[in-house]
Design a protein around this motif. Structure first.
Motif, PDB file in Angstrom:
ATOM      1  N   LEU A 144      31.150  52.454  23.650  1.00 60.84           N
ATOM      2  CA  LEU A 144      30.233  51.659  24.039  1.00 60.84           C
ATOM      3  C   LEU A 144      30.432  51.177  25.579  1.00 60.84           C
ATOM      4  O   LEU A 144      29.580  50.770  26.422  1.00 60.84           O
ATOM      5  CB  LEU A 144      29.750  50.369  23.558  1.00 60.84           C
ATOM      6  CG  LEU A 144      29.372  50.678  21.805  1.00 60.84           C
ATOM      7  CD1 LEU A 144      29.099  49.210  21.002  1.00 60.84           C
ATOM      8  CD2 LEU A 144      28.106  51.389  21.832  1.00 60.84           C
ATOM      9  N   ALA A 149      26.098  54.136  29.377  1.00 63.11           N
ATOM     10  CA  ALA A 149      25.289  54.923  28.282  1.00 63.11           C
ATOM     11  C   ALA A 149      23.896  55.573  29.041  1.00 63.11           C
ATOM     12  O   ALA A 149      23.336  54.916  29.433  1.00 63.11           O
ATOM     13  CB  ALA A 149      25.261  54.077  27.010  1.00 63.11           C
ATOM     14  N   ILE A 153      21.905  53.304  22.166  1.00 69.42           N
ATOM     15  CA  ILE A 153      23.015  53.337  21.173  1.00 69.42           C
ATOM     16  C   ILE A 153      22.463  53.212  19.804  1.00 69.42           C
ATOM     17  O   ILE A 153      21.451  52.690  19.551  1.00 69.42           O
ATOM     18  CB  ILE A 153      24.219  52.373  21.765  1.00 69.42           C
ATOM     19  CG1 ILE A 153      23.432  50.924  21.357  1.00 69.42           C
ATOM     20  CG2 ILE A 153      24.706  52.590  23.121  1.00 69.42           C
ATOM     21  CD1 ILE A 153      24.516  49.826  21.697  1.00 69.42           C
ATOM     22  N   GLY A 157      25.324  49.065  17.077  1.00 68.77           N
ATOM     23  CA  GLY A 157      26.486  49.143  18.175  1.00 68.77           C
ATOM     24  C   GLY A 157      26.320  47.726  19.071  1.00 68.77           C
ATOM     25  O   GLY A 157      27.517  47.056  19.490  1.00 68.77           O
ATOM     26  N   ALA A 161      29.362  45.615  19.691  1.00 71.35           N
ATOM     27  CA  ALA A 161      29.866  45.473  21.346  1.00 71.35           C
ATOM     28  C   ALA A 161      30.077  43.999  21.611  1.00 71.35           C
ATOM     29  O   ALA A 161      31.115  43.439  22.186  1.00 71.35           O
ATOM     30  CB  ALA A 161      28.722  45.826  22.172  1.00 71.35           C
ATOM     31  N   PRO A 302      26.072  47.561  27.407  1.00 67.81           N
ATOM     32  CA  PRO A 302      25.444  47.963  25.878  1.00 67.81           C
ATOM     33  C   PRO A 302      24.137  47.556  25.623  1.00 67.81           C
ATOM     34  O   PRO A 302      23.373  48.157  24.946  1.00 67.81           O
ATOM     35  CB  PRO A 302      26.480  47.626  24.985  1.00 67.81           C
ATOM     36  CG  PRO A 302      27.816  47.389  25.691  1.00 67.81           C
ATOM     37  CD  PRO A 302      27.361  46.989  27.042  1.00 67.81           C
ATOM     38  N   ALA A 305      21.753  50.037  27.540  1.00 68.52           N
ATOM     39  CA  ALA A 305      21.861  51.348  27.099  1.00 68.52           C
ATOM     40  C   ALA A 305      20.820  52.247  27.053  1.00 68.52           C
ATOM     41  O   ALA A 305      19.691  51.732  26.707  1.00 68.52           O
ATOM     42  CB  ALA A 305      22.543  51.479  25.771  1.00 68.52           C
TER      43      ALA A 305
END
Length: 307
Positions: A144, A149, A153, A157, A161, A302, A305
């Motif tokens: 992550l 990204a 995700i 996640g 994260a 993250p 993402a």
């Protein structure tokens, strides 16, 4: 979207300010409480309110469990010596995720956030994260923060994260400023993470200085302004805002003609309430606008993402 192609307030500042400290370690005890407060403020209006409120609950859970967690495993004397001799970050992802304190952090965070209001899909993702083997948790958590990204995700996640950010911030907060040395442009000297955003600060002794904010451990380190944090180019750096005539926007896109990357720059010197991660998410409209350009987002977060 406005595109600043003439000298901007950033462009007349040739470098970092004399006397500004190189690194500002995170204050893990205050970091997540402050972030939760800012997320709640950002959620008071706008279409992102449900998501920002959900993230605020996660940040509040991070803040509440921080004080009772076991201490992170300290960097070994050998690692400290290697980092100092070879311009390497002191902490690494693998060392952070293999620390037994990381698993404890995850389990306690999952317990703390379980009572927060969340959609059914998020509750299912939390349950999946709970049931995942430690090795699988570590592998997913590590991915992550490796690079920005480009796709959404896995739902669990987000929780992994959050746990890794909490653990990494606590580990980084224990590092001595004397051992935190420059590694490379755009690389966190504490853990090797990539920036989430860069921040123009207003703190005493560093007013107007620019700090990159690590997406993983939240360490801030001084970087020369008007410099790309991906390729280190100082040519073709421009600033874009969502609306035309928005030179005073609190969040802008800093673009690089050399590598065609962009990173948000957050002007905390204008508004001390701004939080790098909260305002990164709250300024999603800028990401949407930048997707219409040839520039690729370089900021690692993250929570964003896929954008």
């Amino acid at each position: 979207m406005s595109d600043s192609r003439s000298p901007s307030p950033d462009a007349v500042i040739p470098g970092s300010l004399s006397g500004a400290p190189f690194a500002l370690p995170p204050d893990a005890a205050r970091l997540f409480a402050r972030r939760a407060q800012r997320l709640r403020q950002c959620a008071e209006a706008g279409p992102l309110a449900p998501y920002l409120s959900f993230l605020a609950a996660i940040a509040q859970a991070q803040a509440e469990i921080e004080r009772d967690l076991p201490a992170p495993r300290p960097a070994s004397p050998q690692r400290l010596a290697e980092a100092g001799a070879h311009a390497m970050p002191i902490l690494t992802l693998q060392e952070l995720t293999s620390d037994p304190a990381f698993d404890v952090t995850l389990d306690r965070l999952f317990d703390a956030v379980a009572s927060a209001p969340m959609p059914a899909a998020a509750a299912a993702a939390l349950d999946k994260a709970r049931r995942s083997a430690p090795e699988a948790r570590a592998r997913l958590a590590e991915t992550l923060f490796a690079e920005p990204a480009t796709a959404a995700i896995q739902p669990e996640g987000l929780f992994l994260a959050a746990g890794l950010q909490l653990h990494a911030a606590r580990a980084a907060s224990r590092l001595s400023a004397a051992t935190t040395k420059p590694v490379a442009p755009g690389v966190c000297p504490a853990c090797g993470g990539r920036p989430a955003v860069s921040l123009v600060v207003g703190v005493s002794g560093a007013e107007g200085a620019r700090y990159a904010v690590c997406s993983l451990c939240a360490t801030q380190w001084n970087e020369v302004r008007v410099t790309c944090l991906s390729c280190a180019s100082t040519a073709g750096i421009r600033y874009r805002a969502v609306e035309a005539e928005a030179d005073d926007d609190d969040v802008k896109a800093e673009t690089c003609d050399a590598c065609h990357g962009w990173l948000k720059i957050v002007y905390q010197n204008r508004n001390p309430a701004l939080d790098p991660f909260a305002d990164d998410v709250a300024s999603l409209g800028l990401d949407v606008k930048m997707r219409e350009t040839q520039f690729l987002r370089r900021g690692v977060n993250p929570w964003l993402a896929g954008y």
